[in-house]
Design an enzyme around this catalytic site. Structure first.
Site, PDB file in Angstrom:
ATOM      1  CG  ASP A 228      65.324   9.080  56.368  1.00  0.00           C
ATOM      2  OD1 ASP A 228      65.400   8.098  57.244  1.00  0.00           O
ATOM      3  OD2 ASP A 228      65.498   8.660  55.100  1.00  0.00           O
ATOM      4  CE  LYS A 229      71.132  16.448  59.371  1.00  0.00           C
ATOM      5  NZ  LYS A 229      72.492  16.403  59.486  1.00  0.00           N
TER       6      LYS A 229
END
Length: 420
Positions: A228-229
């Site tokens: 994920d970011k």
């Protein structure tokens, strides 16, 4: 070595456009005149209209012999080279007719004799440009690169994040040219929407695959798995085609060892266990995933082991280690919510803002102030990919890497330890 790398990354530009073929007997496929298709994704303005062919099918008795069959599942079976997500996008965009009328529901049942017309949306091709960005390299040789991803860095370009990604940094680091990258048309999977998963297959639900070549010949450079970011930690990137396929096979065979550290709301009891569910798209929010009963028709099997490392403060939160047996999108975040202990700072799955303050603050203003401060300073889900182990594609040596908790994670642990 630079020459072989360049040859690999320029592979996609030379790929011919794929042709459409029926997958089996009993279902008829015809391609008719070009048509202007509608694009469902507001982010892909560069492909608002696409000229393509009408694909025609006739549902056979064999297709429906096993019972109810969804429209998206039927089309996926007929066109195995197209992802289910892409076909669902075509349905929702109004580019699928059933018996001459547009059908917008992906779950509608098809019946024997139904005539189906489908126009596939061609994904716009974006350019991933080399960018001189900070890259924390943990290990590198001629075949693989292991990096420690920072919070806030998206893994690969997409309509919402065309630059500043790990792929852009990788291309610059290796002295490689710009490459075409598929722009997803269902959702912007460069945000927190579709990460924490393994190499690319259908439904963004990934368990090892080769380089993703689109019909237009674009490529997702060397990404074997994603984070994920907001997730920090270890990630491996392949530098050549053989390494990409070999590493993807390891993910598919579940021989890659991965552990994650997280902070949960509350302290799981019992302190260790295994979470087994299916994980699939949340029907109420396509940017989120949800847990479904194991063996159900929704989603795919997902298994996570967890262990409480220690309680934080008076037990209002805990440091929890996770070990993945599968690599589904948002798997840890979904499983943490499923057992009633969402990750601290995870706004998408109930671990941030009022939920965290209520669970940890317990109605006391001083505690609430500590929680609010910790949430604001962390500003992401408390999740870190701490260990990564895999077999080197060429040497056969088993490689094992460990990443220390990042400073913001350590600071959050100290803040929540104050809750006594």
């Amino acid at each position: 070595m630079a020459g072989s790398l360049r040859g690999f990354w320029q592979l996609a530009a030379r790929q011919p456009q794929a042709s459409c073929l029926p997958s089996r007997k009993g279902s008829h496929l015809h391609c008719r005149r070009p048509l202007v298709a509608r694009c469902a994704d507001k982010h892909t303005s560069q492909a608002a209209v696409v000229h393509t062919d009408i694909l025609e099918f006739r549902v056979s008795h064999d297709d429906t012999a096993k019972g109810k069959l969804r429209l998206d599942a039927y089309l996926t079976a007929q066109m195995p080279k197209s992802s289910r997500g892409k076909l669902q996008a075509a349905i929702k965009a109004g580019n699928v007719n059933v018996n001459g009328r547009p059908e917008l529901k992906t779950s509608v049942a098809v019946r024997c004799g139904d005539a189906i017309q489908c126009v596939l949306l061609e994904a716009p091709v974006m350019q991933a440009l080399p960018e001189d960005l900070p890259l924390d390299v943990v290990y590198e040789d001629d075949h693989v690169l292991v990096v420690n991803k920072a919070a806030g860095m998206v893994v690969h370009p997409a309509p919402g994040h065309p630059t500043g990604t790990l792929v852009n940094a990788f291309l610059h680091h290796c002295g490689l040219p710009a490459v075409p990258v598929e722009a997803q048309m269902v959702a912007d999977d460069s945000s927190d929407a579709f990460e924490d998963s393994d190499a690319h297959t259908s439904d963004s639900d990934e368990e090892g695959a080769g380089p993703t070549l689109t019909p237009a010949g674009s490529l997702r450079p060397g990404i074997v798995h994603r984070l994920d970011k907001g997730t920090t930690g270890l990630l491996v990137i392949a530098k050549d085609e053989y390494s990409l396929m070999h590493l993807s096979d390891q993910f598919r065979a579940r021989s890659v060892q991965r552990t994650y550290q997280s902070i949960t709301l509350g302290c799981p009891s019992p302190p260790q266990g295994q979470v087994s569910t299916n994980i699939g798209r949340d029907s109420s929010d396509r940017k989120k995933m949800a847990a479904f009963p194991t063996g159900s028709s929704r989603g795919r099997s997902a298994v996570s082991g967890f262990r409480v490392v220690r309680a934080l403060g008076d037990g209002a939160a805990a440091l929890v280690e996770w070990q993945l047996q599968t690599g589904r999108t948002h798997q840890i975040r979904v499983h943490a919510k499923h057992i009633g202990h969402s990750l601290f700072g995870d706004d998408a799955y109930g671990g941030a803002a009022g939920s965290a303050v209520s669970a940890l603050g317990r109605g006391k203003s001083l505690r609430q102030a500590v929680v609010w401060r910790a949430l604001k300073e962390l500003d992401r889900p408390a999740l870190h990919a701490q260990t990564l182990g895999f077999t080197h594609p060429l040497s056969g040596q088993r490689l094992q890497f460990t990443s220390e908790l990042p400073p913001d994670f350590v600071r959050t642990l100290a803040q929540l330890d104050e809750l006594k």
